[in-house]
Design a protein around this motif. Structure first.
Motif, PDB file in Angstrom:
ATOM      1  N   TYR A 172       0.845  -1.191   0.000  1.00 41.30           N
ATOM      2  CA  TYR A 172       0.000   0.000   0.000  1.00 41.30           C
ATOM      3  C   TYR A 172       0.883   1.244   0.000  1.00 41.30           C
ATOM      4  CZ  TYR A 172      -4.165  -2.767   1.084  1.00 41.30           C
ATOM      5  OH  TYR A 172      -5.205  -3.662   1.032  1.00 41.30           O
ATOM      6  N   ILE A 173       0.408   2.274  -0.691  1.00 45.94           N
ATOM      7  CA  ILE A 173       1.019   3.603  -0.654  1.00 45.94           C
ATOM      8  C   ILE A 173       0.078   4.522   0.121  1.00 45.94           C
ATOM      9  CG2 ILE A 173       1.800   5.574  -2.016  1.00 45.94           C
ATOM     10  CD1 ILE A 173       3.569   3.157  -2.320  1.00 45.94           C
ATOM     11  N   LEU A 174       0.608   5.245   1.105  1.00 50.59           N
ATOM     12  CA  LEU A 174      -0.177   6.194   1.898  1.00 50.59           C
ATOM     13  C   LEU A 174       0.232   7.609   1.533  1.00 50.59           C
ATOM     14  CD1 LEU A 174       0.072   4.496   5.423  1.00 50.59           C
ATOM     15  CD2 LEU A 174      -1.603   4.083   3.615  1.00 50.59           C
ATOM     16  N   SER A 175      -0.729   8.510   1.478  1.00 52.62           N
ATOM     17  CA  SER A 175      -0.433   9.912   1.175  1.00 52.62           C
ATOM     18  C   SER A 175      -1.510  10.793   1.789  1.00 52.62           C
ATOM     19  CB  SER A 175      -0.351  10.142  -0.337  1.00 52.62           C
ATOM     20  OG  SER A 175      -1.599   9.843  -0.946  1.00 52.62           O
ATOM     21  N   GLY A 176      -1.131  12.036   2.050  1.00 55.82           N
ATOM     22  CA  GLY A 176      -2.068  12.998   2.620  1.00 55.82           C
ATOM     23  C   GLY A 176      -1.328  14.086   3.368  1.00 55.82           C
TER      24      GLY A 176
END
Length: 761
Positions: free
Chosen positions: A594-598
């Motif tokens: 998974y790639i997380l961003s924010g």
């Protein structure tokens, strides 16, 4: 020190300059530093000393003008290629270039050693360092007095030596006369042995006198050097105080002019519009925080349902702890269909529907008190924040224990994670929860009250959200708080946080030390992570603003799965979104899923990796391109209550934390009088109460120290202070000593028997 290095912009070269060996207290020499696109790399003189890396345009500037300084205790050191390196700390980044790979390695070695030493010194710093330094004249007279005393004692030793020599000579003559007499053979041998011992005694006494004379000469030579060093440090401090005082005066005049102006606009880091006017070629400037390895997430042109992620190889990522960055490539959707039906995951009103007891939704407005900041701050530079007596004007009406409890604002993320059967999806929600705890800090630049030793805070939301939370201040120097939360919805969280903070003149660094543990009851998954560094900028001049920077590594100790999060420091010249957070969730083999961003102040999203392929970058480095599904929303911040700007920017949960409740422990933060008076707007009375409580705590501490001293004099052991509801143990997962909940609080509350609690208020 360095070999000649050619700058593409200026064409200057650096000559060889000797420097101390890596590992010594001081290391200095010429390096090339990136300034801007017009001037490129410029030759600068760098000095590494006492855990600080400073630079100057020339060596002559060292006497009067420092162009910049980085504290290595909180710095991140990275190497880009054979000659380049990047240092970043507290929102400041230096791009440096050495002449050769060998010289670059020498600097990296010196920086790493200085960083380790600075961290040790920060951890071992004494808790009683608040006394003012004596004046230069008194220091000089004290040193001279000590030298006179030493010289007097040396004269006494010389006199004694002369007497020893005189009496020794007489003794040897007497022994010689005895030898001349006719005595038995046995007696003659004894006299000869005594004569030899007398000779050895004289030789030893002469050697002692010579050693004492050498010691005095050494003390005299070093005392002059110490005096020069001390005088230089005092002049530097005076110069710094004068500079800051001048800045404070200019700030006051600008503030008055700003108030008197009929129209004015605000230009602060809180607005993203400030980035639009910056040209593409001026992005990488002196304060740039973007290193050359930063990667970007972009939407694929041929399919809106996928995004392409370019990143360094995962195994290399795990070794170097470099981080991925990203932005959503499509319209975000919810994490699961369950979010559509659960009002607690969408907006604040959903939480209020479930609440059985009606909580308060406002507190008295913050009064507008003027304060001479300079009169308080000028003597605080370099000191531990918890040891500086501060008026309540700098505070918000919450204690640090209540601020710690605010981490539970988005506890429904953990409720949802407890229902996840897939541990990688569960990791995504845990990561979103770890980021969400910072969302309340974006406008909260005021300081919470330092808890008194033994102070507690409970938050019983069993009927509302299914959990009970308890905090206790378990140590005062260093300040440490223990926290335990147990939820009926399948999880338990505990942590011990020690706050290390330093005021550096322009900014304040707050470094939470300690691990956060989270365990899910059904699966047994045990997650551990640590908090990042918070930095409050513009302490003296300008509008206060806060930033979060650093890395968070979350580890599931049962499955060995990991999540690596990067909080990018704010930079005016950065092309990235302010307050950006990116991350990668990997399995036990290091394979990314998974790639997380924010951003830490608004929202977090996750995107499942569909496929990956290798490629080479323009610099020739091996890259991995990830193809992901449409990002899904993990967490979104609740809107602030109406009129929040006049209520210390408290969230809806924070407004209820200090609400009066019946039956709480007598040491609960809600019952703290100075905090209650401040909330009611009676700041003058609150300041007097705060001084009374602090003096009462100091008296208790002095009494405890006296008891410990008496016990030592009598050869007995002194147990010292022990918390009521927490006890120390070795954590079986991390191997660290920490405070954990030992039970009994909620049973005591049911009985309403608080007789064992100390009187701290």
């Amino acid at each position: 020190m360095s070999d000649p290095v050619k700058s593409s912009a200026s064409g200057s070269t650096s000559s060889n300059t000797p420097a101390a060996a890596p590992g010594s207290d001081t290391y200095k020499g010429w390096l090339f530093k990136w300034t801007n696109y017009l001037k490129g790399y410029q030759r600068r003189w760098f000095v590494l000393s006492n855990g600080l890396l400073s630079y100057y345009r020339t060596q002559a500037e060292m006497a009067h003008t420092c162009r910049g300084t980085i504290n290595l205790a909180t710095a991140h050191i990275d190497t880009e290629d054979v000659c380049n390196m990047v240092l970043s700390s507290g929102g400041r980044t230096y791009h440096l270039k050495a002449g050769t790979e060998v010289e670059r390695q020498k600097w990296v070695t010196a920086l790493e050693l200085a960083k380790a030493k600075a961290i040790r010194m920060m951890n071992d710093q004494s808790d009683d360092s608040g006394e003012e330094e004596p004046t230069s004249r008194s220091d000089r007279s004290e040193l001279q007095g000590a030298l006179k005393t030493l010289a007097s004692k040396l004269d006494d030793l010389c006199t004694c030596n002369d007497l020893i020599a005189k009496h020794g000579a007489a003794l040897q003559r007497s022994l010689s006369e005895l030898e001349a007499l006719r005595v038995p053979v046995e007696g003659s041998e004894k006299i000869k042995a005594v004569n030899e011992r007398a000779t050895l005694f004289r030789i030893t006494s002469n050697a002692m006198i010579n050693a004492c004379r050498d010691f005095l000469e050494l003390a005299e030579s070093h005392s002059r050097r110490w005096q020069r060093v001390l005088q230089h440090e005092r002049e530097q401090r005076t110069h710094l105080e004068e500079t800051i005082e001048q800045l404070a005066k200019q700030h006051n005049s600008l503030e008055r002019a700003w108030r008197e102006a009929p129209t004015h606009t605000s230009n602060t880091p809180d607005t993203t519009s400030t980035h639009t006017g910056v040209s593409e070629r001026s992005r990488k400037e002196e304060a740039s925080d973007e290193d050359e390895d930063t990667e970007y997430f972009d939407a694929m042109e041929d399919s809106p349902a996928f995004i392409t992620v370019t990143a360094t190889d995962v195994s290399q990522h795990r070794r170097s702890q470099s981080n991925l960055s990203g932005a959503s490539g499509g319209q975000p959707s919810d994490w699961s269909l369950e979010q559509h039906s659960s009002p607690s995951c969408n907006d604040l009103s959903g939480r209020e529907v479930q609440t059985r007891r009606r909580r308060r939704s406002r507190i008295p407005d913050k009064p507008n008190y003027s304060l001479n900041l300079w009169s308080i701050m000028k003597n605080c530079i370099g000191k531990e924040l918890s040891k500086i007596p501060m008026p309540v004007n700098f505070n918000e009406p919450l204690s640090m224990l209540q601020r710690l409890t605010e981490d539970l604002e988005y506890s429904e993320l953990l409720d949802k994670a407890a229902r996840c059967e897939n541990s990688l999806e569960q990791m995504c929600l845990v990561a979103a929860f770890s980021v969400s705890s910072y969302s309340t800090t974006v406008h909260r630049t005021a300081k919470p009250f330092n808890p008194l030793l033994g102070e507690t805070y409970e938050l019983d939301r069993l009927d509302d959200y299914g959990y009970r939370s308890l905090c206790e201040q378990v140590s005062h120097h260093p300040p440490a708080a223990a926290h335990h939360v147990i939820s009926q919805r399948g999880w338990t969280l505990w942590q011990e946080i020690t706050i290390a903070s330093k005021f550096r003149g322009k900014y304040l660094s707050i470094m939470p030390l300690g691990a956060i543990h989270l365990q899910f009851h059904a699966s047994g998954n045990h997650y551990v992570w640590r908090k990042v560094t918070s930095t409050v900028h513009n302490i003296i001049v300008g509008k206060l603003w806060i930033d979060q920077s650093g890395d968070i590594d979350i580890v599931n100790h049962r499955t060995k799965e990991t999540c690596q999060l990067k909080f990018s420091p704010y930079s005016y010249f950065s092309r990235e979104v302010p307050r950006k957070v990116t991350g990668v969730v990997s399995d036990s083999e290091g394979q990314a899923h998974y790639i997380l961003s924010g951003t830490w102040d608004d929202r977090m999203e996750s995107a499942k990796i569909q496929s990956s392929r290798g490629s080479n970058s323009a610099e020739g480095k091996q890259k991995t391109v990830y193809q992901t599904l449409t990002p899904r929303l993990l967490w979104k911040k609740y809107p602030l209550p109406e009129n929040a700007e006049n209520m210390y920017f408290f969230s809806s949960l924070a407004l209820t934390l200090n609400e009066e409740e019946d039956g709480v422990c007598v040491t609960d933060s809600r019952l703290r009088p100075d905090q209650r008076l401040m909330e009611e707007g009676r700041w003058d009375e609150a300041n007097m109460e705060k001084q009374r409580l602090e003096e009462k705590q100091r008296a208790v501490r002095r009494r405890r120290e006296a008891e410990a001293s008496d016990a030592m004099d009598q050869g007995q052991e002194y147990e010292g202070y022990k918390p009521l509801w927490f006890h120390q143990r070795t954590d079986p997962v991390t191997g660290e000593m920490n405070f954990v909940y030992k039970g009994g609080y909620w049973e005591t509350k049911d009985r309403q028997d608080w007789s064992m609690c100390p009187d701290i208020f």
